[in-house]
Design a protein around this motif. Sequence first.
Motif, PDB file in Angstrom:
ATOM      1  N   CYS A  54       0.881  -1.238   0.110  1.00 33.48           N
ATOM      2  CA  CYS A  54      -0.270   0.460  -0.275  1.00 33.48           C
ATOM      3  C   CYS A  54       1.437   0.891  -0.317  1.00 33.48           C
ATOM      4  CB  CYS A  54      -0.790   0.267   1.253  1.00 33.48           C
ATOM      5  SG  CYS A  54      -2.436  -1.498   1.901  1.00 33.48           S
ATOM      6  N   GLU A  55       0.428   2.566  -1.115  1.00 32.16           N
ATOM      7  CA  GLU A  55       1.112   4.103  -0.868  1.00 32.16           C
ATOM      8  C   GLU A  55       2.562   3.390  -0.843  1.00 32.16           C
ATOM      9  OE1 GLU A  55      -0.371   6.259  -0.981  1.00 32.16           O
ATOM     10  OE2 GLU A  55      -2.774   6.392   0.063  1.00 32.16           O
ATOM     11  N   ALA A  56       3.020   2.510  -1.993  1.00 29.90           N
ATOM     12  CA  ALA A  56       4.219   2.577  -2.509  1.00 29.90           C
ATOM     13  C   ALA A  56       4.659   3.833  -3.396  1.00 29.90           C
ATOM     14  CB  ALA A  56       5.032   0.729  -2.450  1.00 29.90           C
ATOM     15  N   SER A  57       5.613   4.312  -3.585  1.00 27.97           N
ATOM     16  CA  SER A  57       6.530   5.039  -4.396  1.00 27.97           C
ATOM     17  C   SER A  57       7.013   3.694  -5.315  1.00 27.97           C
ATOM     18  CB  SER A  57       7.753   5.414  -3.875  1.00 27.97           C
ATOM     19  OG  SER A  57       8.915   4.457  -3.844  1.00 27.97           O
ATOM     20  N   PRO A  58       7.246   4.237  -6.928  1.00 22.59           N
ATOM     21  CA  PRO A  58       7.919   3.570  -7.538  1.00 22.59           C
ATOM     22  C   PRO A  58       9.287   2.335  -8.014  1.00 22.59           C
ATOM     23  CG  PRO A  58       6.656   5.584  -8.366  1.00 22.59           C
ATOM     24  CD  PRO A  58       6.930   5.912  -7.235  1.00 22.59           C
ATOM     25  N   ALA A  59      10.192   3.588  -6.680  1.00 22.93           N
ATOM     26  CA  ALA A  59      11.177   3.171  -6.381  1.00 22.93           C
ATOM     27  C   ALA A  59      10.902   2.052  -5.493  1.00 22.93           C
ATOM     28  CB  ALA A  59      12.257   3.658  -5.398  1.00 22.93           C
ATOM     29  N   THR A  60       9.790   2.368  -4.799  1.00 25.25           N
ATOM     30  CA  THR A  60       9.876   0.851  -3.081  1.00 25.25           C
ATOM     31  C   THR A  60       9.861  -0.103  -4.012  1.00 25.25           C
ATOM     32  OG1 THR A  60      10.282   2.391  -1.742  1.00 25.25           O
ATOM     33  CG2 THR A  60       8.863   0.397  -1.629  1.00 25.25           C
ATOM     34  N   LEU A  61       8.257   0.429  -5.065  1.00 26.83           N
ATOM     35  CA  LEU A  61       7.453  -1.185  -5.858  1.00 26.83           C
ATOM     36  C   LEU A  61       8.817  -1.817  -6.995  1.00 26.83           C
ATOM     37  CD1 LEU A  61       4.772   0.988  -7.807  1.00 26.83           C
ATOM     38  CD2 LEU A  61       4.604  -1.468  -5.682  1.00 26.83           C
ATOM     39  N   ARG A  62       9.774  -1.226  -7.398  1.00 28.71           N
ATOM     40  CA  ARG A  62      10.833  -1.905  -8.053  1.00 28.71           C
ATOM     41  C   ARG A  62      11.416  -2.339  -7.210  1.00 28.71           C
ATOM     42  NH1 ARG A  62       9.789   3.351 -10.867  1.00 28.71           N
ATOM     43  NH2 ARG A  62       9.150   3.173 -12.600  1.00 28.71           N
ATOM     44  N   ARG A  63      12.000  -2.190  -6.049  1.00 26.43           N
ATOM     45  CA  ARG A  63      12.899  -2.813  -5.244  1.00 26.43           C
ATOM     46  C   ARG A  63      12.088  -4.612  -4.443  1.00 26.43           C
ATOM     47  NH1 ARG A  63      17.159  -4.701  -4.659  1.00 26.43           N
ATOM     48  NH2 ARG A  63      18.077  -5.414  -2.446  1.00 26.43           N
ATOM     49  N   ALA A  64      10.854  -3.835  -4.295  1.00 26.33           N
ATOM     50  CA  ALA A  64       9.758  -4.982  -3.587  1.00 26.33           C
ATOM     51  C   ALA A  64       9.399  -6.501  -4.715  1.00 26.33           C
ATOM     52  CB  ALA A  64       8.467  -4.214  -2.835  1.00 26.33           C
ATOM     53  N   ASN A  65       9.571  -5.675  -6.025  1.00 23.87           N
ATOM     54  CA  ASN A  65       9.508  -6.426  -6.755  1.00 23.87           C
ATOM     55  C   ASN A  65      10.384  -6.793  -7.395  1.00 23.87           C
ATOM     56  OD1 ASN A  65       7.136  -7.257  -8.166  1.00 23.87           O
ATOM     57  ND2 ASN A  65       8.556  -7.274 -10.488  1.00 23.87           N
ATOM     58  N   THR A  66      11.608  -6.966  -6.656  1.00 18.51           N
ATOM     59  CA  THR A  66      12.993  -7.431  -7.598  1.00 18.51           C
ATOM     60  C   THR A  66      13.041  -9.267  -6.325  1.00 18.51           C
ATOM     61  OG1 THR A  66      14.234  -6.962  -5.815  1.00 18.51           O
ATOM     62  CG2 THR A  66      13.988  -6.002  -8.409  1.00 18.51           C
ATOM     63  N   VAL A  67      12.720  -8.853  -5.449  1.00 16.28           N
ATOM     64  CA  VAL A  67      12.227 -10.125  -3.669  1.00 16.28           C
ATOM     65  C   VAL A  67      10.966 -11.282  -4.515  1.00 16.28           C
ATOM     66  CG1 VAL A  67      12.252 -10.581  -1.990  1.00 16.28           C
ATOM     67  CG2 VAL A  67      13.533  -8.709  -2.681  1.00 16.28           C
ATOM     68  N   HIS A  68      10.461 -10.322  -4.516  1.00 12.18           N
ATOM     69  CA  HIS A  68       9.513 -11.493  -4.922  1.00 12.18           C
ATOM     70  C   HIS A  68       7.623 -10.643  -5.807  1.00 12.18           C
ATOM     71  CE1 HIS A  68       5.044 -13.665  -5.039  1.00 12.18           C
ATOM     72  NE2 HIS A  68       5.861 -15.299  -4.672  1.00 12.18           N
ATOM     73  N   GLN A  69       6.912 -11.547  -6.980  1.00 15.36           N
ATOM     74  CA  GLN A  69       6.559 -10.621  -7.715  1.00 15.36           C
ATOM     75  C   GLN A  69       5.347  -9.922  -6.406  1.00 15.36           C
ATOM     76  OE1 GLN A  69       5.231  -9.849 -11.244  1.00 15.36           O
ATOM     77  NE2 GLN A  69       3.748  -8.653 -10.369  1.00 15.36           N
ATOM     78  N   ILE A  70       5.085  -8.555  -6.973  1.00 14.38           N
ATOM     79  CA  ILE A  70       3.936  -7.843  -6.664  1.00 14.38           C
ATOM     80  C   ILE A  70       2.483  -8.114  -7.301  1.00 14.38           C
ATOM     81  CG2 ILE A  70       2.928  -5.512  -5.460  1.00 14.38           C
ATOM     82  CD1 ILE A  70       5.235  -6.206  -3.875  1.00 14.38           C
ATOM     83  N   THR A  71       1.588  -8.492  -6.477  1.00 12.49           N
ATOM     84  CA  THR A  71       0.465  -8.878  -7.444  1.00 12.49           C
ATOM     85  C   THR A  71      -1.030  -6.863  -7.498  1.00 12.49           C
ATOM     86  OG1 THR A  71      -0.097 -10.448  -6.860  1.00 12.49           O
ATOM     87  CG2 THR A  71      -2.073  -9.879  -7.014  1.00 12.49           C
ATOM     88  N   ALA A  72      -0.420  -6.727  -7.035  1.00 16.60           N
ATOM     89  CA  ALA A  72      -1.126  -4.917  -6.253  1.00 16.60           C
ATOM     90  C   ALA A  72      -1.061  -3.860  -5.243  1.00 16.60           C
ATOM     91  CB  ALA A  72      -2.959  -6.072  -5.372  1.00 16.60           C
ATOM     92  N   LEU A  73      -1.039  -2.668  -6.389  1.00 21.97           N
ATOM     93  CA  LEU A  73      -0.905  -2.201  -4.765  1.00 21.97           C
ATOM     94  C   LEU A  73      -1.481  -1.222  -4.669  1.00 21.97           C
ATOM     95  CD1 LEU A  73       1.329   0.495  -4.182  1.00 21.97           C
ATOM     96  CD2 LEU A  73       1.186   1.737  -6.649  1.00 21.97           C
ATOM     97  N   GLN A  74      -2.025  -1.094  -3.559  1.00 22.34           N
ATOM     98  CA  GLN A  74      -3.716  -0.048  -3.184  1.00 22.34           C
ATOM     99  C   GLN A  74      -2.724   1.367  -2.757  1.00 22.34           C
ATOM    100  OE1 GLN A  74      -7.050  -0.099   0.306  1.00 22.34           O
ATOM    101  NE2 GLN A  74      -5.696  -2.804  -0.862  1.00 22.34           N
ATOM    102  N   SER A  75      -3.227   2.343  -3.299  1.00 25.26           N
ATOM    103  CA  SER A  75      -2.874   3.732  -2.850  1.00 25.26           C
ATOM    104  C   SER A  75      -4.665   4.741  -2.657  1.00 25.26           C
ATOM    105  CB  SER A  75      -1.832   4.618  -3.407  1.00 25.26           C
ATOM    106  OG  SER A  75      -0.785   2.953  -3.620  1.00 25.26           O
ATOM    107  N   GLU A  76      -4.570   5.514  -2.591  1.00 26.60           N
ATOM    108  CA  GLU A  76      -6.117   6.168  -2.598  1.00 26.60           C
ATOM    109  C   GLU A  76      -6.282   6.884  -3.893  1.00 26.60           C
ATOM    110  OE1 GLU A  76      -8.439  10.306  -0.607  1.00 26.60           O
ATOM    111  OE2 GLU A  76      -6.260   8.936   0.375  1.00 26.60           O
ATOM    112  N   TYR A  77      -7.422   7.279  -4.451  1.00 27.09           N
ATOM    113  CA  TYR A  77      -6.700   7.503  -5.522  1.00 27.09           C
ATOM    114  C   TYR A  77      -8.341   8.034  -6.239  1.00 27.09           C
ATOM    115  CZ  TYR A  77      -6.286   7.674 -10.695  1.00 27.09           C
ATOM    116  OH  TYR A  77      -6.052   8.513 -12.357  1.00 27.09           O
ATOM    117  N   SER A  78      -8.523   9.027  -6.494  1.00 23.65           N
ATOM    118  CA  SER A  78      -9.738   9.264  -6.779  1.00 23.65           C
ATOM    119  C   SER A  78      -9.906  10.920  -7.385  1.00 23.65           C
ATOM    120  CB  SER A  78     -10.706   9.485  -5.358  1.00 23.65           C
ATOM    121  OG  SER A  78     -10.325  10.865  -4.383  1.00 23.65           O
TER     122      SER A  78
END
Length: 313
Positions: free
Chosen positions: A135-159
């Motif tokens: 949840c609420e991850a930056s692009p850099a964090t998403l990319r780093r986390a995804n090197t460990v294991h595939q992230i299926t979903a990002l949940q963030s506030e959006y409207s």
Amino acid sequence: MGMSEFYGPRDDEQSLTTLNRALDLGVTFLDTAETYGLGHNEELVGRLIAERGRDAVTIATKFGILREPGAYARVISNDPAYIREACEKSLKRLGTDYIDLYYIHRIELDRPIDEPMEALARLVEEGKIGHIGICEASPATLRRANTVHQITALQSEYSLWTRDPEDGVFAACRELGIGFVPYSPLGRGFLTGAMNSTEDLAEDDARRSIPRFEDANVSRNLFIVQAVQKMAEDKGCKPAQIALAWVIAQGQAHDVPIVPIPGTKRVQYLEENVSALSVELTPDDIEELNRLVPPGAAAGERYPAEGMKGLNA
């Protein structure tokens, strides 16, 4: 979340009626968290599972926000030992032996993202969780986390009044094959046109602590609701349906799978939200809403200072 706290008194029977109606309408993706009502919300979903069967639902829950009863102050933890303990407790409250999607609710800033991701990867291997979310991850964090294991979903506030993910997050999701789950797609109810001032909120409503809902900012933000209301009048539907239809349309606009999770505890609003799927916004409609409500147009922060910790981390 609102079925357990923050938005007035809870009514479990009303909530279960709404949840059952959701399943009847084909809404099977349910989002909860250990912190919602400090376990109460997961227990409520567990009651639904016991009644309707595990195969009737896809369950997403979250860990990472620790709070004391009756307080907003919180501690963010991504400690691996806590993750395993939290998962076991969530499984027990939900009355299931696996969680479909398990989210890092908030990111602990002083801990490398590899640590919680490695702990979650082990839970996947053990079959306790099916997929990993964040949840609420930056692009850099998403990319780093995804090197460990595939992230299926990002949940963030959006409207329509919270457009932060358009600044690089959607591009990262598209690049990495991550789906996007917008929470508060109705602007915590503001975009429905249900309030004109802070006085429209109950004294114990948590939105009173959010800068965006302070009276001065509510007045400054009413132009957003007016734009939504005008389009709803033109199309003969509810403002909430326009707001949801706009969010859904952003999936195609940004080439990212989008599954919004509008929260409600009443059947009436659930049915209105589901009917948003039949509202068609033309490219001209979307362009008009984007013109009237550009990114950054809303006045006020979307959380109090304590809640801003771990956002876009």
